[in-house]
Every structure is written in structure tokens, then in C-alpha cells.
Design a protein around this motif. Structure first.
Motif, PDB file in Angstrom:
ATOM      1  N   HIS A  23      -0.382  13.521   1.288  1.00 42.18           N
ATOM      2  CA  HIS A  23      -0.750  12.239   1.903  1.00 42.18           C
ATOM      3  C   HIS A  23      -0.601  11.086   0.923  1.00 42.18           C
ATOM      4  N   ALA A  24      -1.043  11.275  -0.311  1.00 40.71           N
ATOM      5  CA  ALA A  24      -0.945  10.193  -1.302  1.00 40.71           C
ATOM      6  C   ALA A  24       0.509   9.791  -1.519  1.00 40.71           C
ATOM      7  N   ASP A  25       1.407  10.769  -1.532  1.00 38.38           N
ATOM      8  CA  ASP A  25       2.833  10.467  -1.714  1.00 38.38           C
ATOM      9  C   ASP A  25       3.386   9.712  -0.510  1.00 38.38           C
ATOM     10  N   GLU A  28       2.128   6.185  -0.613  1.00 37.97           N
ATOM     11  CA  GLU A  28       2.855   5.411  -1.623  1.00 37.97           C
ATOM     12  C   GLU A  28       4.214   4.965  -1.088  1.00 37.97           C
ATOM     13  N   ARG A  29       4.945   5.880  -0.455  1.00 36.98           N
ATOM     14  CA  ARG A  29       6.255   5.526   0.112  1.00 36.98           C
ATOM     15  C   ARG A  29       6.110   4.481   1.211  1.00 36.98           C
ATOM     16  N   ALA A  33       7.626   0.706   1.211  1.00 39.72           N
ATOM     17  CA  ALA A  33       8.501   0.261   2.302  1.00 39.72           C
ATOM     18  C   ALA A  33       7.920  -0.988   2.967  1.00 39.72           C
ATOM     19  N   ALA A  34       6.617  -0.976   3.216  1.00 42.66           N
ATOM     20  CA  ALA A  34       5.972  -2.128   3.845  1.00 42.66           C
ATOM     21  C   ALA A  34       6.050  -3.354   2.945  1.00 42.66           C
ATOM     22  N   ALA A  35       5.833  -3.157   1.645  1.00 40.73           N
ATOM     23  CA  ALA A  35       5.903  -4.289   0.704  1.00 40.73           C
ATOM     24  C   ALA A  35       7.306  -4.898   0.709  1.00 40.73           C
TER      25      ALA A  35
END
Length: 156
Positions: A23-25, A28-29, A33-35
Motif C-alpha cells: 500500500h505504501a508503494d 507513493e506512486r 502521479a497526482a503531483a
């Protein structure tokens, strides 16, 4: 020679041998992507004389929405929406209309000029477009389907 047992894999970390992402990975992805998407949206919106939030409002207005629903989709207080809609209305990008089933409720509607602004903002999102272009047709279909499964209850 004594051997130290390998620590148990945590749900917060990825198996170093190439196992499934944790989940943490995934978070992070998704965050990266959102940023990237919001950087691109902000830059393109600015080219059209809009803030990122104004562009988000216009993008959400694929159909008329009550102001309270718009506030919920933007995760902000309804009182913030009034000023935001006032500014978009002053630019001719949206209009307010009484809700046909409850005249106390005002629906926000994108005008033709607002719809054109969304088209121009999306066309100006070159980094995001380039990222999608790196996917083949099947990859784009898969991404579309997966994104739809992340929050299936979001209707806007």
C-alpha cells in the motif's frame, strides 16, 4: 555460523525480490502521479488566466451541480464555493440556475465559454498528455479501468 531469521514483510514495504507493491508503494506512486497532474493543470490553467481550483471547478461541471455538491467534490466548505463561483461567473465561465426540483438550491452550470476553457486547459496539459502517449491502447484502457475502481462511488 548462525543465521538471523529474515524479518517478516510489513504491509508498508515491498518485497525486495520483486513481489507485489505494498500500500505504501502504491500511495507513493499515486501521490507522484497526482503531483505531476496538478503541476501540469496549474500551469495550463494559468495560461488561460485561471487558478488551479477554478480549473478544477470547470472540469467538475460536466453536468450542472448544486453548490453544496461542488463543495463536497472539492473537499472544501460550502462558503468557499460562493466566492469561487462568483469569480467564475464574472468571467462568463459559469452561471447559476435554480434547481428544477428545489428552487432554494442553485445549480452551477458551465457556459460555452467555460466548456471551451476546459478544452484549452486540457489541451495545454502537455506533460500529462505525453505520459498518456507513452501507453499503448491497452495500457490506456487498463489505466482507465483501474482508476475507475479506486473510488467507484465518485460520480463526478
Amino acid at each position: 555460523m548462525s543465521r538471523t531469521p529474515a524479518p517478516h514483510a510489513s504491509p508498508e514495504t515491498t518485497d525486495p525480490k520483486g513481489g507485489d507493491p505494498a500500500h505504501a508503494d502504491l500511495l507513493e506512486r499515486l501521490s507522484r502521479a497526482a503531483a505531476g497532474y496538478y503541476r501540469d493543470l496549474t500551469a495550463s490553467a494559468a495560461e488561460q488566466g485561471l487558478t488551479m481550483t477554478q480549473a478544477k471547478v470547470l472540469i467538475l461541471l460536466r453536468q450542472p451541480l448544486p453548490m453544496r455538491a461542488l463543495a463536497g467534490l472539492l473537499a472544501c466548505d460550502a462558503s468557499n464555493i460562493t466566492g469561487l463561483v462568483d469569480r467564475l461567473e464574472a468571467q462568463g465561465l459559469v452561471s447559476r440556475h435554480p434547481n428544477p426540483t428545489d428552487r432554494r438550491v442553485k445549480n452551477v452550470v458551465a457556459t460555452d465559454k467555460g466548456i471551451e476553457a476546459v478544452r484549452l486547459v486540457r489541451a495545454g496539459m502537455r506533460s500529462t498528455s505525453a505520459a498518456f502517449d507513452r501507453l499503448d491502447d491497452e495500457g490506456r484502457r487498463d489505466l482507465y479501468e483501474l482508476l475507475g475502481r479506486l473510488h467507484p462511488d465518485d460520480t463526478a
